[in-house]
Design an enzyme around this catalytic site. Structure first.
Site, PDB file in Angstrom:
ATOM      1  N   ARG A  51       8.103  44.077  -8.686  1.00 38.35           N
ATOM      2  CA  ARG A  51       7.092  44.205  -7.621  1.00 38.35           C
ATOM      3  C   ARG A  51       6.723  42.882  -6.971  1.00 38.35           C
ATOM      4  O   ARG A  51       6.697  42.768  -5.755  1.00 38.35           O
ATOM      5  CB  ARG A  51       5.786  44.792  -8.189  1.00 38.35           C
ATOM      6  CG  ARG A  51       5.614  46.257  -7.993  1.00 38.35           C
ATOM      7  CD  ARG A  51       4.705  46.760  -9.096  1.00 38.35           C
ATOM      8  NE  ARG A  51       5.329  46.431 -10.365  1.00 38.35           N
ATOM      9  CZ  ARG A  51       6.219  47.191 -10.956  1.00 38.35           C
ATOM     10  NH1 ARG A  51       6.531  48.344 -10.443  1.00 38.35           N
ATOM     11  NH2 ARG A  51       6.798  46.835 -12.088  1.00 38.35           N
ATOM     12  N   THR A  52       6.373  41.911  -7.779  1.00 34.72           N
ATOM     13  CA  THR A  52       5.778  40.712  -7.188  1.00 34.72           C
ATOM     14  C   THR A  52       6.800  39.998  -6.298  1.00 34.72           C
ATOM     15  O   THR A  52       6.506  39.656  -5.161  1.00 34.72           O
ATOM     16  CB  THR A  52       5.227  39.784  -8.284  1.00 34.72           C
ATOM     17  OG1 THR A  52       4.347  40.553  -9.096  1.00 34.72           O
ATOM     18  CG2 THR A  52       4.459  38.623  -7.692  1.00 34.72           C
ATOM     19  N   LYS A  80      19.498  23.736 -16.516  1.00 33.88           N
ATOM     20  CA  LYS A  80      20.089  22.421 -16.825  1.00 33.88           C
ATOM     21  C   LYS A  80      19.024  21.433 -17.280  1.00 33.88           C
ATOM     22  O   LYS A  80      19.320  20.272 -17.552  1.00 33.88           O
ATOM     23  CB  LYS A  80      20.767  21.848 -15.577  1.00 33.88           C
ATOM     24  CG  LYS A  80      21.869  22.709 -14.995  1.00 33.88           C
ATOM     25  CD  LYS A  80      22.447  21.992 -13.766  1.00 33.88           C
ATOM     26  CE  LYS A  80      23.445  22.845 -13.028  1.00 33.88           C
ATOM     27  NZ  LYS A  80      23.796  22.229 -11.729  1.00 33.88           N
ATOM     28  N   ARG A 101       6.817  32.124 -10.043  1.00 33.69           N
ATOM     29  CA  ARG A 101       6.443  32.724 -11.333  1.00 33.69           C
ATOM     30  C   ARG A 101       7.136  31.957 -12.436  1.00 33.69           C
ATOM     31  O   ARG A 101       8.335  31.658 -12.340  1.00 33.69           O
ATOM     32  CB  ARG A 101       6.859  34.195 -11.380  1.00 33.69           C
ATOM     33  CG  ARG A 101       6.737  34.770 -12.781  1.00 33.69           C
ATOM     34  CD  ARG A 101       6.897  36.257 -12.805  1.00 33.69           C
ATOM     35  NE  ARG A 101       5.758  36.908 -12.192  1.00 33.69           N
ATOM     36  CZ  ARG A 101       5.539  38.213 -12.222  1.00 33.69           C
ATOM     37  NH1 ARG A 101       6.399  39.009 -12.837  1.00 33.69           N
ATOM     38  NH2 ARG A 101       4.472  38.739 -11.654  1.00 33.69           N
ATOM     39  N   HIS A 129      -2.807  35.401 -12.392  1.00 34.37           N
ATOM     40  CA  HIS A 129      -1.897  36.091 -11.476  1.00 34.37           C
ATOM     41  C   HIS A 129      -2.705  36.461 -10.231  1.00 34.37           C
ATOM     42  O   HIS A 129      -3.015  37.628  -9.994  1.00 34.37           O
ATOM     43  CB  HIS A 129      -1.341  37.340 -12.169  1.00 34.37           C
ATOM     44  CG  HIS A 129      -0.191  38.002 -11.477  1.00 34.37           C
ATOM     45  ND1 HIS A 129       0.191  37.709 -10.179  1.00 34.37           N
ATOM     46  CD2 HIS A 129       0.667  38.971 -11.909  1.00 34.37           C
ATOM     47  CE1 HIS A 129       1.234  38.461  -9.860  1.00 34.37           C
ATOM     48  NE2 HIS A 129       1.536  39.238 -10.886  1.00 34.37           N
TER      49      HIS A 129
HETATM   50  C1  NCD Z   1       2.044  42.038 -14.188  1.00 31.85           C
HETATM   51  C2  NCD Z   1       2.409  40.620 -14.588  1.00 31.85           C
HETATM   52  O1  NCD Z   1       3.530  40.164 -14.279  1.00 31.85           O
HETATM   53  O2  NCD Z   1       1.561  39.969 -15.174  1.00 31.85           O
HETATM   54  N1  NCD Z   1       3.005  42.616 -13.363  1.00 31.85           N
HETATM   55  C3  NCD Z   1       2.879  42.460 -12.036  1.00 31.85           C
HETATM   56  O3  NCD Z   1       3.068  41.399 -11.495  1.00 31.85           O
HETATM   57  N2  NCD Z   1       2.435  43.517 -11.338  1.00 31.85           N
HETATM   58  C4  NCD Z   1       1.679  42.887 -15.334  1.00 31.85           C
HETATM   59  C5  NCD Z   1       2.644  43.036 -16.460  1.00 31.85           C
HETATM   60  O4  NCD Z   1       3.756  42.474 -16.442  1.00 31.85           O
HETATM   61  O5  NCD Z   1       2.302  43.750 -17.386  1.00 31.85           O
END
Ligand code: NCD
Length: 307
Positions: A51-52, A80, A101, A129
């Site tokens: 999703r993100t 590396k 991320r 997040h």
């Molecule tokens: C969440 C995350 O990555 O923290 N997912 C997301 O980005 N919607 C929640 C999760 O991974 O449980």
């Protein structure tokens, strides 16, 4: 250079303005189709995501921009041994904005200090997040008509769940909000969040292990996945993973206007039998996330003077 690493990097006024922009994008998408023409978003994802990453990328495409991407740590120079700071400096030469991320807490902050373009934290370890919280806030706003006077139940892995920490931080800044923290003993909200956010701001909350007991009090129920990848041993994960499974029967005492949320991915926490219930809002969160990311990209690129 303005970056968004933590949800508190945005004031309440800015959060409200982002929600307003997102609503305008929903109503008038054609107005925004070309605003980021010839601009590039770099998505640097050193941890799994569906999703993100895709919603950042869809957001940039819908603004008329382009995307370049690292979709796993294994196929980048991180494998590396390149530092996050060097990666951020390098990507600053190619792109106009970064969404990152990373499994390590603080990685996005390090990147933002080294980069010469805005950095958006798309999840740093078990810490924060902020853009999931933007999705959550717009969902709450659209479902509840406002952000004040809400009782919010957070259920599941409140220790490692970074979306929970960011959401507590954000909602604590609205009026007359209460939290019910529902988790196994081992997965309670970390004490730094309780002390620095809830207690410091005198936000009423209580902790419980019993979802069914608490459910009748809630305006919002935010379910979360037990974060397997952050556990030190598999045994503990197996013991705790199915601590809470929301079924239609457990909704017997819930309010008619309860809003059921989940950042997704769902593993077992919400029975699919609930997906058709009008109170299920978790796929609305997904849609809202794209619009809020569009609004955030626009804001940061405008502030950087890029558009
Ligand atoms: C969440 C995350 O990555 O923290 N997912 C997301 O980005 N919607 C929640 C999760 O991974 O449980």
């Amino acid at each position: 250079m303005r970056s968004v690493i933590d949800i508190v990097d945005l004031s309440v006024e800015e959060l409200d303005a982002l929600m307003k922009t997102a609503c305008d994008i929903i109503d008038n998408p054609e107005k925004y189709q070309e605003v980021c023409r010839h601009k590039k978003l770099a998505t640097l994802f050193f941890e799994p995501s569906t999703r993100t990453r895709l919603s950042f990328e869809a957001a940039m495409y819908e603004l008329g921009g382009n995307v370049i991407s690292v979709s796993s740590a294994n196929n980048s120079s991180a494998a590396k041994g390149e530092s996050v700071a060097d990666t951020a400096k390098t990507v600053s030469c190619y792109a106009d904005i970064i969404a990152m991320r990373h499994p390590k807490e603080g990685a996005a902050l390090v990147a933002s200090r080294a980069a010469s373009i805005p950095v958006i934290n798309a999840g740093d370890g078990g810490h924060n997040h902020p853009t999931q919280t933007l999705a959550d806030l717009l969902t709450i706003y659209r479902e509840k008509g406002g952000m004040d006077n809400l009782t919010i139940g957070l259920c599941g892995d409140l220790k490692f769940g970074r979306t929970v920490h960011s959401l507590i931080n954000a909602m604590s800044r609205y009026k007359n909000v209460k939290f019910v923290l529902i988790s196994p003993e081992e997965l309670k909200v970390p004490s730094y969040v309780k002390k620095d956010v809830l207690q410091r701001n005198r936000i009423p909350y209580y902790q419980t292990t019993d979802l069914e007991d608490a459910i009748g009090d809630l305006d919002i129920l935010y379910m979360t996945r037990v974060q397997r990848e952050r556990f030190f041993n598999e045994e503990d994960y197996l013991r705790l993973k199915d601590s809470y499974i929301l079924t239609p029967q457990k909704l017997n005492n819930a309010r008619e206007d309860l809003c059921i949320m989940h950042p997704l991915p769902r593993v077992n926490e919400i029975s699919v039998a609930i997906d058709g219930d009008p109170r299920a809002c978790y796929f609305k969160q997904v849609a809202n996330g794209k619009y809020m990311r569009m609004a955030l990209i626009l804001k940061l690129l405008k502030e950087a003077g890029t558009i």
